[in-house]
Design an enzyme around this catalytic site. Structure first.
Site, PDB file in Angstrom:
ATOM      1  N   CYS A  34       0.832  -1.211   0.000  1.00 27.25           N
ATOM      2  CA  CYS A  34       0.000   0.000   0.000  1.00 27.25           C
ATOM      3  C   CYS A  34       0.866   1.260   0.000  1.00 27.25           C
ATOM      4  CB  CYS A  34      -0.899  -0.058   1.239  1.00 27.25           C
ATOM      5  SG  CYS A  34      -1.674   1.482   1.701  1.00 27.25           S
ATOM      6  N   CYS A  37       0.205   3.743   2.807  1.00 25.85           N
ATOM      7  CA  CYS A  37       0.690   3.152   4.067  1.00 25.85           C
ATOM      8  C   CYS A  37       2.183   3.429   4.246  1.00 25.85           C
ATOM      9  CB  CYS A  37       0.445   1.646   4.095  1.00 25.85           C
ATOM     10  SG  CYS A  37      -1.288   1.158   3.997  1.00 25.85           S
TER      11      CYS A  37
END
Length: 109
Positions: A34, A37
């Site tokens: 991600c 993230c």
């Protein structure tokens, strides 16, 4: 470099570390693939240092801990949940600035 103050949370330790904690716990639900993230990871590390002793900052890898992610209905990552006394008291989805997350934590100290 990840801060040693960020707690690695798993399906196995989530209850004892988060739900039974005596202080607020900010939980970052994330995954290695991600992009946002990865962007928020240094912010999480800084918050762990800034709030050391006042709040717990932890991370749950949603790929490795599907039970916990499912239990809290995590559909998008990063999702940050703030727990207090075993209950979710606040939520942030997506990348957030450090100041915004610090304000979120401070409002529950």
């Amino acid at each position: 470099m990840a801060s040693e103050k960020v707690v690695t949370l798993t399906d196995g330790n989530f209850r004892s570390t988060v739900l039974e904690a005596d202080k607020p716990v900010l939980v970052d639900f994330w995954a290695a693939w991600c992009g946002p993230c990865k962007m928020i990871a240094p912010v999480i590390d800084e918050l762990a240092n800034d709030f050391d002793g006042k709040a717990i900052i932890g991370k749950v890898n949603v790929d490795d801990n599907r039970q916990t992610a499912s239990e809290y209905g995590i559909m998008s990552i990063p999702t940050l949940l703030l727990f207090k006394n075993g209950q979710v008291v606040d939520k942030a989805v997506g990348f957030k600035a450090k100041a915004d997350l610090a304000k979120l934590i401070n409002s529950h100290l």
